[in-house]
Design a protein around this motif. Structure first.
Motif, PDB file in Angstrom:
ATOM      1  N   GLU A 238       0.846  -1.208   0.000  1.00 40.10           N
ATOM      2  CA  GLU A 238       0.000   0.000   0.000  1.00 40.10           C
ATOM      3  C   GLU A 238       0.878   1.253   0.000  1.00 40.10           C
ATOM      4  OE1 GLU A 238      -3.966  -1.842   2.206  1.00 40.10           O
ATOM      5  OE2 GLU A 238      -2.610  -0.561   3.348  1.00 40.10           O
TER       6      GLU A 238
ATOM      7  N   ALA B 239       2.632   1.724  -3.414  1.00 34.66           N
ATOM      8  CA  ALA B 239       1.724   2.276  -4.437  1.00 34.66           C
ATOM      9  C   ALA B 239       1.557   3.787  -4.203  1.00 34.66           C
ATOM     10  CB  ALA B 239       0.378   1.556  -4.394  1.00 34.66           C
ATOM     11  N   ALA B 240       1.449   4.179  -2.913  1.00 33.92           N
ATOM     12  CA  ALA B 240       1.305   5.617  -2.602  1.00 33.92           C
ATOM     13  C   ALA B 240       2.568   6.378  -3.002  1.00 33.92           C
ATOM     14  CB  ALA B 240       1.024   5.790  -1.107  1.00 33.92           C
TER      15      ALA B 240
ATOM     16  N   ASN C   6       2.584   6.893  -6.700  1.00 30.97           N
ATOM     17  CA  ASN C   6       1.658   7.981  -7.055  1.00 30.97           C
ATOM     18  C   ASN C   6       2.294   9.339  -6.787  1.00 30.97           C
ATOM     19  OD1 ASN C   6      -0.353   6.257  -7.915  1.00 30.97           O
ATOM     20  ND2 ASN C   6      -1.281   6.086  -5.894  1.00 30.97           N
TER      21      ASN C   6
ATOM     22  N   ALA D 280       1.208   6.310 -12.270  1.00 33.31           N
ATOM     23  CA  ALA D 280      -0.110   5.748 -11.970  1.00 33.31           C
ATOM     24  C   ALA D 280       0.070   4.322 -11.451  1.00 33.31           C
ATOM     25  CB  ALA D 280      -0.968   5.751 -13.221  1.00 33.31           C
TER      26      ALA D 280
ATOM     27  N   ARG E  72      -1.733   1.211  -8.464  1.00 29.89           N
ATOM     28  CA  ARG E  72      -2.697   0.907  -7.410  1.00 29.89           C
ATOM     29  C   ARG E  72      -2.359  -0.410  -6.733  1.00 29.89           C
ATOM     30  NH1 ARG E  72      -7.008  -2.657  -8.464  1.00 29.89           N
ATOM     31  NH2 ARG E  72      -7.054  -3.384 -10.623  1.00 29.89           N
ATOM     32  N   PHE E  73      -2.755  -0.473  -5.464  1.00 26.06           N
ATOM     33  CA  PHE E  73      -2.574  -1.680  -4.666  1.00 26.06           C
ATOM     34  C   PHE E  73      -3.611  -2.719  -5.103  1.00 26.06           C
ATOM     35  CE2 PHE E  73      -4.293  -3.939  -0.934  1.00 26.06           C
ATOM     36  CZ  PHE E  73      -3.166  -4.608  -0.494  1.00 26.06           C
ATOM     37  N   VAL E  74      -3.180  -3.973  -5.238  1.00 27.42           N
ATOM     38  CA  VAL E  74      -4.138  -5.046  -5.552  1.00 27.42           C
ATOM     39  C   VAL E  74      -4.082  -6.090  -4.434  1.00 27.42           C
ATOM     40  CG1 VAL E  74      -4.844  -6.806  -7.215  1.00 27.42           C
ATOM     41  CG2 VAL E  74      -3.742  -4.719  -8.026  1.00 27.42           C
TER      42      VAL E  74
ATOM     43  N   GLU F 100      -2.035   1.266 -15.604  1.00 27.08           N
ATOM     44  CA  GLU F 100      -1.372   1.602 -14.341  1.00 27.08           C
ATOM     45  C   GLU F 100      -0.521   0.440 -13.826  1.00 27.08           C
ATOM     46  OE1 GLU F 100      -4.392   0.490 -14.707  1.00 27.08           O
ATOM     47  OE2 GLU F 100      -5.277  -0.310 -12.876  1.00 27.08           O
TER      48      GLU F 100
ATOM     49  N   LEU G 185       0.434  -2.262 -11.175  1.00 30.18           N
ATOM     50  CA  LEU G 185      -0.334  -2.981 -10.147  1.00 30.18           C
ATOM     51  C   LEU G 185       0.650  -3.453  -9.082  1.00 30.18           C
ATOM     52  CD1 LEU G 185      -2.830  -5.156 -12.227  1.00 30.18           C
ATOM     53  CD2 LEU G 185      -3.025  -2.778 -11.508  1.00 30.18           C
TER      54      LEU G 185
END
Ligand SMILES: Nc1ncnc2c1ncn2[C@@H]1O[C@H](COP(=O)(O)OP(=O)(O)O)[C@@H](O)[C@H]1O
Ligand SMILES: N[C@@H](CC(=O)OP(=O)(O)O)C(=O)O
Length: 458
Positions: free
Chosen positions: A126, A129-130, A133, A138, A140-142, A176, A178
């Motif tokens: 998490e 991913a932040a 960003n 781009a 995102r957390f999966v 993005e 992942l």
């Protein structure tokens, strides 16, 4: 070109390492699928976040204070987050999740331990991913539940269920990045379970197969895989290419640089693996493939050793004539839920080798007592400090004299051999020694095969 890239704990240990990893991702757009471990050791003697989480879990189980350990864990993440100026809300969320753990109910302490350990990778993914960003990438957390990573119901040593690969086909994404946390997944009943330690490599391999990647890049803290553990042999020879079979045997027997179970999904999906160094990404690293495409120069590719074993030695005359002797022993192991690793035997003797991870002193005593009562051996000896040395090489298939090259240096150095297993796998020879002799044995075997080689740097 589609790549799954896994970064180990040493690659994500602090903000400086995060920056290197981000540069690696930026330098190649095909690095879209990222797997993170929990922050590892920043310096020798440091403690991995996974181990801090185990301390936290044990404090909860034994009703001890938790404030200090939570602070220690949170600090590992907040130091990284602050360096990247991530939003305060992200760090607050990490703190909340750490605090909430101790209030959550679990079916039993094994699931509790699994959930605590998994937070190392979950929170790091998490946060990573932040940070991406924040760097205007781009991402995102999966969560493994979104990816459909379904595992067997073994809280600390799960294996993947085939359905995972069907689920991964359905995963929705755009351009993005992942970011997947390594090391854990869920049972079909929705319980969180982890792989065995070092299991983030397995997540990467599962994703590489499920997402049909062209390459699985595994970033760690060494330039290459060496022909022997560099902590045991001084400046061992680098290995440019390994076959899957060689890697599986070597990692099983102590090349911890790549998890032995992680090879399997890559084999099934025919995905080449490239082990590379986060601190030196321009180095080519080691490639793990199904066939090398050239005749190996050496008789052996690598020599590994592991001291994680124990052995039960049994002697009884006319063992070879007795129907059901091993069956009785296996029934006892089954009763206690213990698996064995190897069972070399002679006409009147049998040795059963175990991975010590699954044993306690109490369990060992019970097993020995039950076996004594069931098969009345003339001699029973429990060897608690057993090591396995694995000498591995595809080149062995065509060359003679390998066994002599192994035994001779051991005899010269008065290292007692407890067991030799040649033939079961045509590309390896397994030697059993006392744990205290293992490192010395590896150095001597290594020198006998490689000493005349110049140690070229890749
Ligand atoms: N044959 C080998 N070649 C390279 N490294 C090895 C070998 N055997 C053991 N290792 C160890 O594996 C370490 C990398 O694995 P690990 O600590 O699990 O890394 P990560 O933090 O990337 O998961 C190396 O630092 C090295 O000490
Ligand atoms: N963090 C877990 C899983 C893992 O794979 O870690 P690493 O990539 O640091 O070996 C462990 O310490 O076991």
């Amino acid at each position: 070109m589609k790549k799954v890239v896994k970064f180990g704990g040493s690659s994500l240990a602090d903000a400086q390492q995060f920056k290197k990893v981000i540069n690696i991702i930026k330098s190649d757009p095909s690095r879209q699928f990222i797997v993170t471990s929990a922050p590892g050791k920043r310096y020798p003697g440091d403690i991995k976040v996974t181990d801090l989480l185990i301390t936290y879990a044990n404090a909860v189980i034994t009703h001890k204070p938790t404030e200090n350990i939570i602070d220690q864990i949170f600090k590992r993440y907040s130091q990284i987050g602050n360096e990247f100026n991530v939003d305060e809300a992200i760090l607050l969320d990490i703190k909340q999740k750490l605090l909430k753990l101790q209030e959550t109910n679990f079916p039993d302490n094994k699931y509790l331990m699994a959930a605590f350990k998994a937070h190392g990778e979950r929170l790091n993914a998490e946060l990573f991913a932040a940070c991406l960003n924040k760097m205007k990438i781009a991402a995102r957390f999966v969560d493994p539940s979104e990816a459909g990573i379904l595992l067997t119901d073994d809280p600390d040593s799960a294996t993947v269920l085939e359905k995972t690969y069907e689920n991964l086909k359905k995963l929705q994404f755009g351009n993005e990045k992942l970011v997947f946390p390594g090391f854990f997944g869920f049972t079909e009943e929705g319980l969180l379970v982890t792989f065995s330690r070092g299991g983030s490599d397995i997540t990467g391999s599962i994703l590489a197969r499920g997402l049909k990647a062209d390459l699985y890049e595994n970033f760690t803290d060494v330039d290459v895989i060496y022909a022997a553990n560099p902590q045991v042999v001084d400046r061992p020879a680098p290995i440019e290419k390994l076959t899957y079979r060689e890697m599986r045997e070597l990692s099983y027997a102590g090349f911890t640089v790549f998890n032995d179970e992680a090879i399997i999904p890559a084999i099934q999906g025919k995905i080449p693996i490239n082990v590379k160094n986060t601190n030196h990404p321009e180095a080519k690293g080691t490639l793990i493939v199904s066939e090398k495409g050239f005749t190996p120069k050496h008789k052996v590719t690598g020599i590994a050793s592991s001291k994680r074993f124990a052995a039960l030695y049994l002697h009884r005359y006319l063992l070879n004539k007795e129907v059901g002797f091993t069956l009785k022993i296996l029934q006892i192991l089954y009763k206690y839920g213990i698996s064995y690793e190897h069972m070399p035997s002679g006409i009147d003797d049998l040795t059963i080798i175990f991975d010590k991870k699954q044993l306690t002193d109490e369990l060992t005593k019970k097993v020995c007592a039950d076996i004594k009562a069931a098969v009345h051996p003339d001699a029973l000896e429990w060897i608690d400090d057993y090591a396995i040395i694995m000498v591995v090489g595809e080149g062995m298939r065509t060359k003679v004299g390998v066994i002599e090259n192994i035994i001779e240096p051991l005899a010269k150095n008065k290292i007692a051999i407890h067991m030799i297993n040649q033939g079961a796998s045509r590309i390896s020879i397994m030697i059993g020694t006392r744990a205290a002799d293992a490192d010395n044995a590896v150095v001597n075997i290594y020198n006998n095969f490689f000493k005349s080689e110049a140690h070229s740097k890749i």
